[in-house]
Design a protein around this motif. Structure first.
Motif, short mmCIF file in Angstrom:
data_model
loop_
_atom_site.label_atom_id
_atom_site.label_comp_id
_atom_site.label_asym_id
_atom_site.label_seq_id
_atom_site.Cartn_x
_atom_site.Cartn_y
_atom_site.Cartn_z
N LEU A 195 35.77 32.34 97.98
CA LEU A 195 36.80 33.08 97.24
C LEU A 195 37.98 32.16 96.89
CD1 LEU A 195 36.73 36.45 99.21
CD2 LEU A 195 35.98 36.08 96.86
N MET A 196 38.34 31.29 97.82
CA MET A 196 39.46 30.38 97.55
C MET A 196 39.05 29.33 96.51
SD MET A 196 41.97 31.64 98.99
CE MET A 196 43.19 30.39 98.67
N ALA A 197 37.76 29.00 96.44
CA ALA A 197 37.31 28.05 95.41
C ALA A 197 37.45 28.69 94.03
CB ALA A 197 35.87 27.64 95.67
N GLU A 198 37.11 29.98 93.94
CA GLU A 198 37.28 30.71 92.67
C GLU A 198 38.77 30.73 92.31
OE1 GLU A 198 36.97 35.18 90.73
OE2 GLU A 198 37.40 34.88 92.83
N HIS A 199 39.60 30.99 93.31
CA HIS A 199 41.06 31.01 93.13
C HIS A 199 41.55 29.67 92.58
CE1 HIS A 199 45.29 31.43 94.53
NE2 HIS A 199 45.14 30.21 94.96
N ALA A 200 41.04 28.56 93.17
CA ALA A 200 41.49 27.23 92.73
C ALA A 200 41.07 26.97 91.28
CB ALA A 200 40.90 26.17 93.65
N THR A 201 39.86 27.41 90.94
CA THR A 201 39.37 27.19 89.57
C THR A 201 40.24 27.92 88.56
OG1 THR A 201 37.18 27.09 90.53
CG2 THR A 201 37.27 27.28 88.13
N SER A 202 40.67 29.12 88.92
CA SER A 202 41.51 29.86 87.97
C SER A 202 42.92 29.25 87.92
CB SER A 202 41.48 31.36 88.28
OG SER A 202 42.62 31.79 88.94
N GLY A 203 43.39 28.73 89.07
CA GLY A 203 44.75 28.17 89.12
C GLY A 203 44.88 26.84 88.37
N ILE A 204 43.83 26.06 88.42
CA ILE A 204 43.89 24.71 87.86
C ILE A 204 44.15 24.72 86.36
CG2 ILE A 204 41.82 23.44 87.07
CD1 ILE A 204 41.78 22.54 90.18
N LYS A 205 43.82 25.84 85.72
CA LYS A 205 44.04 25.96 84.27
C LYS A 205 45.53 25.93 83.91
CE LYS A 205 39.74 28.40 83.67
NZ LYS A 205 39.28 29.52 84.51
N ALA A 207 47.63 23.74 85.15
CA ALA A 207 48.16 22.39 85.40
C ALA A 207 49.05 21.98 84.23
CB ALA A 207 47.01 21.41 85.57
N GLY A 208 50.20 21.43 84.55
CA GLY A 208 51.11 20.97 83.50
C GLY A 208 52.08 22.04 83.02
N ARG A 209 51.76 23.31 83.33
CA ARG A 209 52.66 24.41 82.92
C ARG A 209 53.32 25.06 84.11
NH1 ARG A 209 49.43 28.56 79.95
NH2 ARG A 209 47.63 27.72 81.04
N VAL A 210 52.55 25.13 85.23
CA VAL A 210 53.09 25.73 86.46
C VAL A 210 52.79 24.77 87.60
CG1 VAL A 210 52.93 27.65 88.08
CG2 VAL A 210 52.67 28.09 85.64
N SER A 211 53.76 24.59 88.47
CA SER A 211 53.54 23.80 89.67
C SER A 211 53.74 24.74 90.85
CB SER A 211 54.56 22.66 89.67
OG SER A 211 54.53 22.00 90.90
N GLN A 212 52.76 24.81 91.76
CA GLN A 212 52.87 25.78 92.84
C GLN A 212 53.01 25.11 94.19
OE1 GLN A 212 49.94 24.57 92.93
NE2 GLN A 212 48.55 25.58 94.35
N LEU A 213 53.75 25.75 95.07
CA LEU A 213 53.82 25.28 96.46
C LEU A 213 53.61 26.50 97.34
CD1 LEU A 213 54.44 23.00 98.50
CD2 LEU A 213 56.81 23.80 98.48
N ILE A 214 52.57 26.45 98.16
CA ILE A 214 52.30 27.54 99.09
C ILE A 214 52.78 27.08 100.46
CG2 ILE A 214 50.50 29.03 100.07
CD1 ILE A 214 50.80 29.23 96.97
N THR A 215 53.72 27.82 101.05
CA THR A 215 54.18 27.47 102.39
C THR A 215 53.76 28.59 103.34
OG1 THR A 215 56.37 28.31 101.75
CG2 THR A 215 56.07 25.93 101.76
N GLU A 235 57.21 32.17 80.31
CA GLU A 235 55.98 32.95 80.09
C GLU A 235 54.82 32.47 80.96
OE1 GLU A 235 57.66 31.26 77.84
OE2 GLU A 235 56.37 30.16 76.44
N HIS A 236 54.85 31.17 81.36
CA HIS A 236 53.76 30.67 82.20
C HIS A 236 53.76 31.34 83.57
CE1 HIS A 236 53.45 27.90 79.01
NE2 HIS A 236 54.42 27.10 79.38
N ILE A 237 54.93 31.74 84.02
CA ILE A 237 55.01 32.41 85.33
C ILE A 237 54.30 33.76 85.24
CG2 ILE A 237 56.55 33.40 87.09
CD1 ILE A 237 56.78 30.38 87.00
N LYS A 238 54.65 34.51 84.20
CA LYS A 238 53.99 35.82 84.03
C LYS A 238 52.49 35.63 83.90
CE LYS A 238 52.48 38.04 81.00
NZ LYS A 238 51.94 38.68 79.82
N GLU A 239 52.10 34.65 83.12
CA GLU A 239 50.67 34.48 82.86
C GLU A 239 49.90 34.08 84.14
OE1 GLU A 239 49.82 31.88 79.56
OE2 GLU A 239 47.67 32.03 80.01
N ILE A 240 50.48 33.19 84.92
CA ILE A 240 49.72 32.76 86.13
C ILE A 240 49.63 33.90 87.15
CG2 ILE A 240 51.66 31.68 87.42
CD1 ILE A 240 49.71 29.57 88.39
#
Ligand code: 76R
Length: 277
Positions: A195-205, A207-215, A235-240
């Motif tokens: 499930l996290m691999a699917e999550h990563a695949t959707s997040g990677i799109k 790249a360059g518009r949103v930078s995320q930090l999970i703490t 708008e990238h925040i809403k979209e992600i």
């Protein structure tokens, strides 16, 4: 043999530092009214000093933003190996001459980490095969090698992040749920990992518009993770956030706390914006 009540001899010294990673604090303030029109100019200079990223007491990372909406007027995000160096910042603000005008209204305490779902090189290679790249395919070796080169940098960024110089910042806390019909913590690791691999695949799109930090905040605050997103544009925040809600890991297993959206500022600009004059 240890005597009862004595720690074993081979334990490291007690410490407030993490074995790896940094402590993190998100703290939000509301500005109180100033009906008597007291001059805040001296306080403004104090605040600029307290939040000077080059100052002697500055933590390793410091980010300042004006917050939209009534929940808060501004937010500070701080990271450092020493939790007390971080804590000294809100204490200094409280004891400064602006202290009575600045009310902390929300905070979130967490630490940086490398998630257990970040694939090791062997797992990454396995995943490539599952996705249909055969080990004798020339792109297979190239991809594995590229990942091997990238991984230490990516983990360094997760533990000791550089903050991007982007104008929009969004913060929210989240949990993975423990509902009888949808209990993340009851799933086997292999399923969570997929499930996290699917999550990563959707997040990677993004790249360059949103930078995320999970703490991570289990044991440190009321939620399990803090999500900090920096956007190149709002708008990238809403979209992600919208897009990632369809990842099964979020759609089925995540719940979210309050959202704080803000705009990056220097302390001087922030003081002007908040009429701290
Ligand atoms: O290299 C990799 O494969 C890293 C994959 C990855 C992990 C392990 C990853 C990628 N995330 C990971 C862990 Mn994430 N992430 C969130 C949110 O709003 C929501 O729906 C959830 C909030 C966003 C927006 C986001 C973005 N992620 C996690 C974890 C920890 C889980 C644990 O350890 O149990 C959480 C809580 C979480 C939540 N994630 C990405 C992104 C993006 C944009 C990516 C791809 C970019 C990247 O790999 O850096």
């Amino acid at each position: 043999m240890n005597r009862p009540g004595r720690p074993p001899q081979d334990l490291p010294d007690p410490t407030t530092k993490l074995a790896e990673g940094w402590h993190c604090l998100h703290i939000y303030y509301r500005v109180r009214p100033n009906p008597k029109g007291v001059s805040l100019l001296a306080g403004r200079e104090e605040l600029i000093k307290i939040l000077d990223p080059e100052g002697p007491a500055a933590p390793e990372r410091l980010h300042l933003s004006v917050t939209s909406g009534h929940r808060a007027d501004f937010g500070i995000m701080l990271m450092d190996p020493d939790p007390l160096k971080i804590d000294a910042i809100p204490q200094a603000i409280r004891m400064s001459s602006l202290g009575e005008f600045l009310e902390p209204v929300y905070s979130f305490v967490s630490i940086s980490e490398v998630s257990e779902y970040v694939p090791a090189i062997e797992q990454y290679a396995q995943r490539l095969q599952q996705e249909g790249t055969a080990p004798d395919d020339p792109s297979y070796a190239a991809k594995v090698k590229a990942y091997e080169q990238r991984l230490p940098m990516m983990n360094k960024q997760r533990l000791y992040p550089d903050f991007p110089d982007w104008p929009v910042i969004c913060f929210y806390p989240m949990n993975k749920i423990r509902h009888p019909q949808a209990n993340w913590y009851d799933l086997p690791f292999s399923e969570r990992s997929a499930l996290m691999a699917e999550h990563a695949t959707s997040g990677i799109k993004f790249a360059g518009r949103v930078s995320q930090l999970i703490t991570a905040s289990t044991g440190f605050d009321d939620w399990e993770w803090g999500v900090t997103l920096w956007g190149r544009a709002p708008e990238h925040i809403k979209e992600i956030v919208y897009t990632m809600r369809f990842d099964k890991a979020s759609a089925r297993y995540a719940e979210f706390g309050p959202f704080y959206i803000g705009y990056t500022m220097t302390t001087a600009d922030l003081c002007d914006h908040l009429r701290l004059t």
